[in-house]
Design a protein around this motif. Sequence first.
Motif, PDB file in Angstrom:
ATOM      1  N   ARG A  59      -1.660  95.626 -25.139  1.00  7.17           N
ATOM      2  CA  ARG A  59      -0.619  96.056 -24.206  1.00  7.17           C
ATOM      3  C   ARG A  59       0.645  96.324 -24.983  1.00  7.17           C
ATOM      4  N   GLU A  60       1.343  97.411 -24.614  1.00  6.94           N
ATOM      5  CA  GLU A  60       2.579  97.748 -25.328  1.00  6.94           C
ATOM      6  C   GLU A  60       3.646  96.684 -25.124  1.00  6.94           C
ATOM      7  N   GLU A  61       3.788  96.206 -23.901  1.00  2.00           N
ATOM      8  CA  GLU A  61       4.731  95.126 -23.618  1.00  2.00           C
ATOM      9  C   GLU A  61       3.906  93.943 -23.134  1.00  2.00           C
ATOM     10  N   PRO A  62       3.556  93.062 -24.058  1.00  3.80           N
ATOM     11  CA  PRO A  62       2.652  91.984 -23.671  1.00  3.80           C
ATOM     12  C   PRO A  62       3.291  91.000 -22.702  1.00  3.80           C
ATOM     13  N   ASP A  63       2.468  90.550 -21.754  1.00  6.28           N
ATOM     14  CA  ASP A  63       2.860  89.435 -20.906  1.00  6.28           C
ATOM     15  C   ASP A  63       2.513  88.195 -21.696  1.00  6.28           C
ATOM     16  N   SER A  64       3.506  87.387 -22.002  1.00  3.98           N
ATOM     17  CA  SER A  64       3.190  86.177 -22.744  1.00  3.98           C
ATOM     18  C   SER A  64       3.517  84.969 -21.880  1.00  3.98           C
ATOM     19  N   ARG A  65       2.720  83.953 -22.077  1.00  2.67           N
ATOM     20  CA  ARG A  65       2.924  82.690 -21.386  1.00  2.67           C
ATOM     21  C   ARG A  65       3.022  81.599 -22.432  1.00  2.67           C
ATOM     22  N   PHE A  95       2.749  77.520 -23.467  1.00  3.18           N
ATOM     23  CA  PHE A  95       2.088  76.274 -23.117  1.00  3.18           C
ATOM     24  C   PHE A  95       2.504  75.205 -24.126  1.00  3.18           C
ATOM     25  N   GLY A  96       2.776  74.011 -23.668  1.00  2.00           N
ATOM     26  CA  GLY A  96       3.180  72.924 -24.554  1.00  2.00           C
ATOM     27  C   GLY A  96       2.056  72.481 -25.475  1.00  2.00           C
ATOM     28  N   ARG A  97       0.861  72.424 -24.947  1.00  2.00           N
ATOM     29  CA  ARG A  97      -0.306  72.016 -25.733  1.00  2.00           C
ATOM     30  C   ARG A  97      -1.489  72.826 -25.232  1.00  2.00           C
ATOM     31  N   LEU A  98      -2.324  73.262 -26.170  1.00  2.00           N
ATOM     32  CA  LEU A  98      -3.477  74.064 -25.797  1.00  2.00           C
ATOM     33  C   LEU A  98      -4.609  73.834 -26.773  1.00  2.00           C
ATOM     34  N   GLN A  99      -5.787  74.270 -26.391  1.00  2.72           N
ATOM     35  CA  GLN A  99      -6.971  74.168 -27.238  1.00  2.72           C
ATOM     36  C   GLN A  99      -7.621  75.540 -27.323  1.00  2.72           C
ATOM     37  N   VAL A 100      -8.108  75.886 -28.523  1.00  7.40           N
ATOM     38  CA  VAL A 100      -8.816  77.146 -28.738  1.00  7.40           C
ATOM     39  C   VAL A 100     -10.200  76.785 -29.279  1.00  7.40           C
ATOM     40  N   ARG A 101     -11.231  77.254 -28.598  1.00  5.28           N
ATOM     41  CA  ARG A 101     -12.602  76.979 -29.032  1.00  5.28           C
ATOM     42  C   ARG A 101     -12.845  77.620 -30.394  1.00  5.28           C
ATOM     43  N   MET A 156      -8.223  86.289 -30.852  1.00  7.36           N
ATOM     44  CA  MET A 156      -9.493  86.158 -30.144  1.00  7.36           C
ATOM     45  C   MET A 156      -9.860  87.546 -29.626  1.00  7.36           C
ATOM     46  N   ASP A 157     -10.940  87.665 -28.872  1.00  9.89           N
ATOM     47  CA  ASP A 157     -11.378  88.972 -28.381  1.00  9.89           C
ATOM     48  C   ASP A 157     -10.314  89.701 -27.572  1.00  9.89           C
ATOM     49  N   SER A 158      -9.636  89.001 -26.684  1.00  9.84           N
ATOM     50  CA  SER A 158      -8.710  89.672 -25.777  1.00  9.84           C
ATOM     51  C   SER A 158      -7.273  89.181 -25.863  1.00  9.84           C
ATOM     52  N   HIS A 159      -7.029  88.113 -26.616  1.00  9.62           N
ATOM     53  CA  HIS A 159      -5.701  87.525 -26.669  1.00  9.62           C
ATOM     54  C   HIS A 159      -5.345  87.072 -28.081  1.00  9.62           C
ATOM     55  N   ARG A 160      -4.039  86.865 -28.263  1.00  8.92           N
ATOM     56  CA  ARG A 160      -3.524  86.240 -29.472  1.00  8.92           C
ATOM     57  C   ARG A 160      -2.728  85.025 -29.033  1.00  8.92           C
ATOM     58  N   VAL A 161      -2.862  83.934 -29.792  1.00  7.90           N
ATOM     59  CA  VAL A 161      -2.097  82.720 -29.542  1.00  7.90           C
ATOM     60  C   VAL A 161      -1.281  82.432 -30.791  1.00  7.90           C
ATOM     61  N   ARG A 162       0.000  82.203 -30.615  1.00 12.77           N
ATOM     62  CA  ARG A 162       0.839  81.708 -31.714  1.00 12.77           C
ATOM     63  C   ARG A 162       1.215  80.290 -31.335  1.00 12.77           C
ATOM     64  N   GLY A 163       0.927  79.357 -32.244  1.00 10.73           N
ATOM     65  CA  GLY A 163       1.219  77.967 -31.949  1.00 10.73           C
ATOM     66  C   GLY A 163       1.342  77.148 -33.213  1.00 10.73           C
ATOM     67  N   LEU A 184      -9.645  73.798 -31.773  1.00  8.59           N
ATOM     68  CA  LEU A 184      -8.417  73.628 -32.535  1.00  8.59           C
ATOM     69  C   LEU A 184      -7.307  73.346 -31.527  1.00  8.59           C
ATOM     70  N   ALA A 185      -6.590  72.245 -31.710  1.00  3.19           N
ATOM     71  CA  ALA A 185      -5.491  71.887 -30.815  1.00  3.19           C
ATOM     72  C   ALA A 185      -4.185  72.413 -31.397  1.00  3.19           C
ATOM     73  N   LEU A 186      -3.418  73.102 -30.575  1.00  2.00           N
ATOM     74  CA  LEU A 186      -2.125  73.653 -30.981  1.00  2.00           C
ATOM     75  C   LEU A 186      -1.040  73.171 -30.027  1.00  2.00           C
ATOM     76  N   HIS A 187       0.198  73.193 -30.502  1.00  2.00           N
ATOM     77  CA  HIS A 187       1.370  72.830 -29.703  1.00  2.00           C
ATOM     78  C   HIS A 187       2.292  74.041 -29.613  1.00  2.00           C
ATOM     79  N   ASN A 188       3.117  74.057 -28.556  1.00  2.00           N
ATOM     80  CA  ASN A 188       4.118  75.102 -28.354  1.00  2.00           C
ATOM     81  C   ASN A 188       3.504  76.485 -28.534  1.00  2.00           C
ATOM     82  N   GLY A 189       2.431  76.732 -27.811  1.00  3.92           N
ATOM     83  CA  GLY A 189       1.688  77.981 -27.953  1.00  3.92           C
ATOM     84  C   GLY A 189       2.159  79.071 -27.025  1.00  3.92           C
ATOM     85  N   ARG A 190       2.115  80.280 -27.536  1.00  4.39           N
ATOM     86  CA  ARG A 190       2.441  81.472 -26.756  1.00  4.39           C
ATOM     87  C   ARG A 190       1.170  82.316 -26.688  1.00  4.39           C
ATOM     88  N   LEU A 191       0.670  82.563 -25.489  1.00  3.10           N
ATOM     89  CA  LEU A 191      -0.544  83.337 -25.255  1.00  3.10           C
ATOM     90  C   LEU A 191      -0.159  84.756 -24.871  1.00  3.10           C
TER      91      LEU A 191
END
Length: 186
Positions: free
Chosen positions: A74-80, A82-88, A31-38, A62-69
Amino acid sequence: MNATTETIAPADANSDAAAPALRVLVLDIYMDSHRVRGELRYTGVGRRLVDILNSIEAGGHLALHNGRLEPLGREEPDSRVFGRLQVRREAIILAVPSGDIPASPQPMEAVHKAPFPVTFVVPGYELSGNAYLLPDADPALAPFLGSRHFIPMTDVTITAAQQGAPLREEPILLVNLARTLFYAPR
């Protein structure tokens, strides 16, 4: 091609033998400012990712499971996690499958297309690789920028717009033409 898809059988084969198998496809969504792996999970017959993304209604998600945002840039990304998420749908710039992609069933009406080397610019990235058109089509006249669909690209080099260095190469990705700023055949 690379994208992890696995078929998971129902938990108790004796309880519901007719239950459809769960399919899992691991994706990186840019996305513009983030990447999601799910994990994209669905049941039924195998479907192409491009068909799944293009079937999402405008304004849908789009509904995803076990997502990492992860924030981009950033050189060392802060990742969070989430068990379930939605991406517009409109937020998705690129979708990159990870792992092995199984062969998709070929419909009887499949149309043969030929690869053409192209460059697309999307927010934050330049994409150089192959897009697909009918063999006799003129890539200079292809109406890519008039479309709001996702299309597959193969053998893609992704270059960050700000850094100017190739980020990585991908055997396949999907680009959201609604977010595309520039197109040129090479």
